[in-house]
Design a protein around this motif. Structure first.
Motif, PDB file in Angstrom:
ATOM      1  N   LEU B  21     -13.089 -58.075  44.212  1.00  0.00           N
ATOM      2  CA  LEU B  21     -12.915 -59.534  44.286  1.00  0.00           C
ATOM      3  C   LEU B  21     -12.802 -60.184  42.903  1.00  0.00           C
ATOM      4  N   PRO B  22     -13.743 -59.889  41.968  1.00  0.00           N
ATOM      5  CA  PRO B  22     -13.596 -60.504  40.642  1.00  0.00           C
ATOM      6  C   PRO B  22     -12.281 -60.121  39.978  1.00  0.00           C
ATOM      7  N   GLY B  23     -11.812 -58.886  40.249  1.00  0.00           N
ATOM      8  CA  GLY B  23     -10.535 -58.446  39.693  1.00  0.00           C
ATOM      9  C   GLY B  23      -9.392 -59.300  40.193  1.00  0.00           C
ATOM     10  N   ILE B  24      -9.421 -59.596  41.499  1.00  0.00           N
ATOM     11  CA  ILE B  24      -8.341 -60.416  42.079  1.00  0.00           C
ATOM     12  C   ILE B  24      -8.386 -61.824  41.511  1.00  0.00           C
ATOM     13  N   ILE B  25      -9.622 -62.362  41.381  1.00  0.00           N
ATOM     14  CA  ILE B  25      -9.753 -63.716  40.829  1.00  0.00           C
ATOM     15  C   ILE B  25      -9.176 -63.754  39.413  1.00  0.00           C
ATOM     16  N   ALA B  26      -9.548 -62.751  38.599  1.00  0.00           N
ATOM     17  CA  ALA B  26      -9.076 -62.723  37.210  1.00  0.00           C
ATOM     18  C   ALA B  26      -7.557 -62.603  37.161  1.00  0.00           C
ATOM     19  N   LYS B  27      -7.006 -61.769  38.051  1.00  0.00           N
ATOM     20  CA  LYS B  27      -5.550 -61.566  38.072  1.00  0.00           C
ATOM     21  C   LYS B  27      -4.832 -62.862  38.455  1.00  0.00           C
ATOM     22  N   THR B  28      -5.389 -63.572  39.453  1.00  0.00           N
ATOM     23  CA  THR B  28      -4.783 -64.837  39.872  1.00  0.00           C
ATOM     24  C   THR B  28      -4.782 -65.836  38.723  1.00  0.00           C
ATOM     25  N   LYS B  29      -5.933 -65.895  38.022  1.00  0.00           N
ATOM     26  CA  LYS B  29      -6.016 -66.845  36.915  1.00  0.00           C
ATOM     27  C   LYS B  29      -5.034 -66.472  35.813  1.00  0.00           C
ATOM     28  N   ALA B  30      -4.886 -65.160  35.581  1.00  0.00           N
ATOM     29  CA  ALA B  30      -3.943 -64.713  34.563  1.00  0.00           C
ATOM     30  C   ALA B  30      -2.526 -65.105  34.955  1.00  0.00           C
ATOM     31  N   PHE B  31      -2.202 -64.958  36.248  1.00  0.00           N
ATOM     32  CA  PHE B  31      -0.863 -65.316  36.733  1.00  0.00           C
ATOM     33  C   PHE B  31      -0.585 -66.790  36.482  1.00  0.00           C
ATOM     34  N   PHE B  32      -1.598 -67.652  36.795  1.00  0.00           N
ATOM     35  CA  PHE B  32      -1.400 -69.091  36.592  1.00  0.00           C
ATOM     36  C   PHE B  32      -1.301 -69.427  35.111  1.00  0.00           C
ATOM     37  N   GLY B  33      -1.979 -68.624  34.276  1.00  0.00           N
ATOM     38  CA  GLY B  33      -1.927 -68.872  32.852  1.00  0.00           C
ATOM     39  C   GLY B  33      -0.712 -68.258  32.189  1.00  0.00           C
ATOM     40  N   GLY B  34       0.140 -67.576  32.979  1.00  0.00           N
ATOM     41  CA  GLY B  34       1.319 -66.946  32.424  1.00  0.00           C
ATOM     42  C   GLY B  34       1.009 -65.689  31.639  1.00  0.00           C
ATOM     43  N   ARG B  35      -0.142 -65.081  31.905  1.00  0.00           N
ATOM     44  CA  ARG B  35      -0.486 -63.844  31.209  1.00  0.00           C
ATOM     45  C   ARG B  35      -0.356 -62.666  32.177  1.00  0.00           C
ATOM     46  N   LYS B  36      -0.443 -61.470  31.600  1.00  0.00           N
ATOM     47  CA  LYS B  36      -0.368 -60.291  32.444  1.00  0.00           C
ATOM     48  C   LYS B  36      -1.740 -60.021  33.061  1.00  0.00           C
ATOM     49  N   ASN B 193     -21.929 -68.698  43.229  1.00  0.00           N
ATOM     50  CA  ASN B 193     -21.354 -67.603  42.473  1.00  0.00           C
ATOM     51  C   ASN B 193     -20.901 -68.030  41.087  1.00  0.00           C
ATOM     52  N   ALA B 194     -21.395 -69.191  40.649  1.00  0.00           N
ATOM     53  CA  ALA B 194     -21.121 -69.673  39.294  1.00  0.00           C
ATOM     54  C   ALA B 194     -19.627 -69.754  39.015  1.00  0.00           C
ATOM     55  N   ARG B 195     -18.914 -70.426  39.907  1.00  0.00           N
ATOM     56  CA  ARG B 195     -17.473 -70.565  39.755  1.00  0.00           C
ATOM     57  C   ARG B 195     -17.124 -72.003  39.406  1.00  0.00           C
ATOM     58  N   ILE B 196     -15.931 -72.219  38.834  1.00  0.00           N
ATOM     59  CA  ILE B 196     -15.406 -73.573  38.672  1.00  0.00           C
ATOM     60  C   ILE B 196     -15.291 -74.179  40.072  1.00  0.00           C
ATOM     61  N   PRO B 197     -15.632 -75.416  40.342  1.00  0.00           N
ATOM     62  CA  PRO B 197     -15.925 -76.518  39.428  1.00  0.00           C
ATOM     63  C   PRO B 197     -17.395 -76.678  39.036  1.00  0.00           C
ATOM     64  N   VAL B 198     -18.265 -75.754  39.398  1.00  0.00           N
ATOM     65  CA  VAL B 198     -19.674 -75.945  39.070  1.00  0.00           C
ATOM     66  C   VAL B 198     -20.021 -75.279  37.740  1.00  0.00           C
ATOM     67  N   ASP B 199     -19.583 -74.050  37.588  1.00  0.00           N
ATOM     68  CA  ASP B 199     -19.904 -73.302  36.386  1.00  0.00           C
ATOM     69  C   ASP B 199     -18.652 -72.531  35.984  1.00  0.00           C
ATOM     70  N   ASP B 200     -18.485 -72.278  34.713  1.00  0.00           N
ATOM     71  CA  ASP B 200     -17.327 -71.530  34.273  1.00  0.00           C
ATOM     72  C   ASP B 200     -17.762 -70.129  33.862  1.00  0.00           C
ATOM     73  N   PRO B 201     -17.348 -69.105  34.618  1.00  0.00           N
ATOM     74  CA  PRO B 201     -17.810 -67.760  34.292  1.00  0.00           C
ATOM     75  C   PRO B 201     -17.262 -67.239  32.962  1.00  0.00           C
ATOM     76  N   ASN B 202     -16.206 -67.843  32.436  1.00  0.00           N
ATOM     77  CA  ASN B 202     -15.605 -67.318  31.206  1.00  0.00           C
ATOM     78  C   ASN B 202     -16.011 -68.075  29.961  1.00  0.00           C
ATOM     79  N   THR B 203     -16.891 -69.052  30.115  1.00  0.00           N
ATOM     80  CA  THR B 203     -17.219 -69.863  28.962  1.00  0.00           C
ATOM     81  C   THR B 203     -17.958 -69.033  27.911  1.00  0.00           C
ATOM     82  N   HIS B 204     -17.778 -69.401  26.642  1.00  0.00           N
ATOM     83  CA  HIS B 204     -18.446 -68.646  25.597  1.00  0.00           C
ATOM     84  C   HIS B 204     -19.338 -69.531  24.756  1.00  0.00           C
TER      85      HIS B 204
END
Lengths: 213, 307
Positions: B21-36, B193-204
């Protein structure tokens, strides 16, 4: 099909009411009220089928509540350069909580009303009551005149739902009257908005409550 | 199917497929961001890598520091046993198991927050405080949804509430109320699950993190357990949403229903990915408004079916 729409429509209408209560952006509120107006304009058609009177009622409501009045409000917002923030006397969450309580109360109350047998357990009456409650809440809790106009519109939407139910037995004049007084009200409000803006250079209704020589 | 094979199949489904599941989420976000983007199986590779690493443990920590990661895996696994997966019935079921389901996650939250406080880091304490204050708003929302479902099913066992046969009856009759419950559950899944819009899992940035900041001190296998656990949690809580939204016109066939459930989970991950791509994170003061609002939707639905 009609039955299912009559099941779905009330929830869309009430949820839009909640959205207006909780939203902090004026523009989004106006759009939500416009959508609500467009949705409730389906009521006469759904309740009475495709007939001349129902069609006219629906068309009129769609035009006025869904298109003309929202556009007028948006124009007023542009002309008066109203900021997008909405001021509320109590917080947005308390307003929403009260709104849900009012809506729930409307559903409980509608069951105890002495209605015609075919309207018992229909969702039309509670929806009308809940929408009117939302409108009242908006008028009471908001400080800016424009949001109070929005509240008045939501209140009118509730009354319209009621009217749609009984438009068969009441002459069309009554319905026309509802639509007309709505329009007049918005006109008056528009003028008042202008006046307040000129006198106090703000749309806050708070100064109006203070007595002065 | 006997209980043992059901238990094994049920758990294997969860343990093997959840990291997808996290892999699919990351892939979807990459697609929207125009990344591989990273491969869909990235979490499996990560877990394998973390398994072989050493651990750095702060000398100020105690045993509580290790309970957090252990429970991160144990709790979703235990909770999943009470949840039907499509046609696969829940291996453990009794009246009131829905409450145990909710409070198992409460236990997990308590120990995750305690493990974060155990390190004595100011940032982690801040994250723990945020996590706890947001979940105390999400918890009533879940309970209201479960009350609603329990009322519809006439039983307070998750298996009864979410059985496809029961939902096939409930959807046409109470579709709108179930729709409200579904929206509430979706918001809760995003929040828990600490997802947007509540939490950003990728924040640094530690100052803006909620969940991620609590696990900053964990490393190596402990971090692996936490990562794996959060994937399991996503699967289990997402399972509630998917099970509820399985269309009423289900095939009665057990295998087909279960396959549909798995497809639903993958679709849900896709949906979360889309939500994360098109939405910005809410400012922290607005998060309670979102959670309370969604809880109120469930409360409204509950009143509608109680009248």
């Amino acid at each position: 099909m009609t039955e299912q729409l009559l099941q779905l429509l009330p929830f869309a209408v009430i949820l839009l009411g909640f959205y207006v209560l909780a939203s902090q952006r004026l523009r989004a509120c106006v759009e939500a009220v416009a959508l609500q107006g467009a949705l409730i304009s389906c009521y006469p058609l759904l309740l009475h089928g495709f007939e001349g009177q129902a069609l006219m009622l629906s068309g009129g409501a769609l035009l006025l509540k869904g298109i003309v009045i929202p556009l007028m409000l948006l124009r007023a917002m542009r002309k008066l350069q109203i900021e997008r923030e909405i001021e509320s006397l109590i917080g947005f969450i308390p307003t929403l909580v009260v709104g849900v309580v009012v809506a729930a109360g409307a559903f409980l109350f509608a069951d105890t009303l002495p209605l015609a047998l075919e309207h018992h357990h229909s969702l039309v009456v509670p929806t009308a009551l809940a929408t009117m409650g939302c409108g009242f809440l908006l008028i009471i809790t908001r400080r800016k005149a424009l949001t109070q106009v929005l509240g008045y519109l939501v209140l009118e939407n509730g009354i319209y739902i009621f009217g749609a139910l009984i438009s068969k037995v009441l002459p069309a004049m009554v319905e026309a009257g509802v639509l007309l007084d709505l329009l007049v009200a918005v006109f008056i409000m528009g003028i008042v908005l202008h006046q307040i803006k000129r006198e106090f250079s703000t749309l806050d209704t708070q100064p109006l409550t203070e007595l002065k020589e | 199917m006997n209980l043992l094979s059901l238990l094994i199949l049920h758990s294997l489904l969860l343990l093997l497929l959840a990291p997808l599941l996290p892999g699919i989420i990351a892939k979807t976000k990459a697609f929207f961001g125009g990344r591989k983007g990273a491969p869909v199986l990235q979490l499996y590779f990560d877990l394998n890598r973390l398994r072989r690493k050493g651990m750095v443990v702060s000398p100020t920590t105690s045993w509580i520091f290790f309970v957090g990661p252990l429970l991160a895996v144990a709790v979703p696994l235990t909770a999943s046993l009470m949840l039907p997966f499509g046609g696969l019935a829940a291996p453990v079921r009794f009246g009131g198991d829905a409450i145990l389901f909710v409070y198992l996650f409460g236990l997990l939250r308590f120990f995750t927050a305690s493990a974060a406080l155990d390190t004595g880091s100011a940032f982690e304490g801040m994250g723990a405080a945020r996590e706890v204050s947001f979940s105390c708003l999400a918890e009533p929302a879940v309970l209201l949804v479960l009350l609603l479902l329990g009322r519809l099913a006439g039983s307070f066992s998750l298996q009864q509430m979410l059985a496809p046969q029961q939902l096939a009856v409930a959807w046409p009759a109470q579709g709108v109320t179930l729709g409200l419950a579904l929206v509430t559950l979706l918001v809760v899944v995003l929040a828990e699950n600490a997802r947007i819009p509540v939490d950003d899992p990728n924040t640094h940035l530690e100052l803006t993190m909620i969940h991620e900041v609590m696990v900053l001190d964990h490393s190596g296998p402990a971090l692996g357990l936490i990562e794996y656990g959060s994937a399991l949690k996503l699967w289990v809580l997402g399972g509630l949403v998917v099970q509820l939204s399985l269309p009423p016109l289900l095939p009665t066939d057990l295998a087909a229903t279960t396959l549909l459930f798995i497809a639903g989970q993958l679709l849900l991950a896709l949906l979360i990915g889309i939500i994360e791509s098109v939405m910005a994170r809410l400012p922290l003061p607005r998060v309670p408004a979102l959670l309370i609002g969604s809880g109120l939707l469930a409360a409204f639905g509950l009143i509608l079916i109680l009248r």
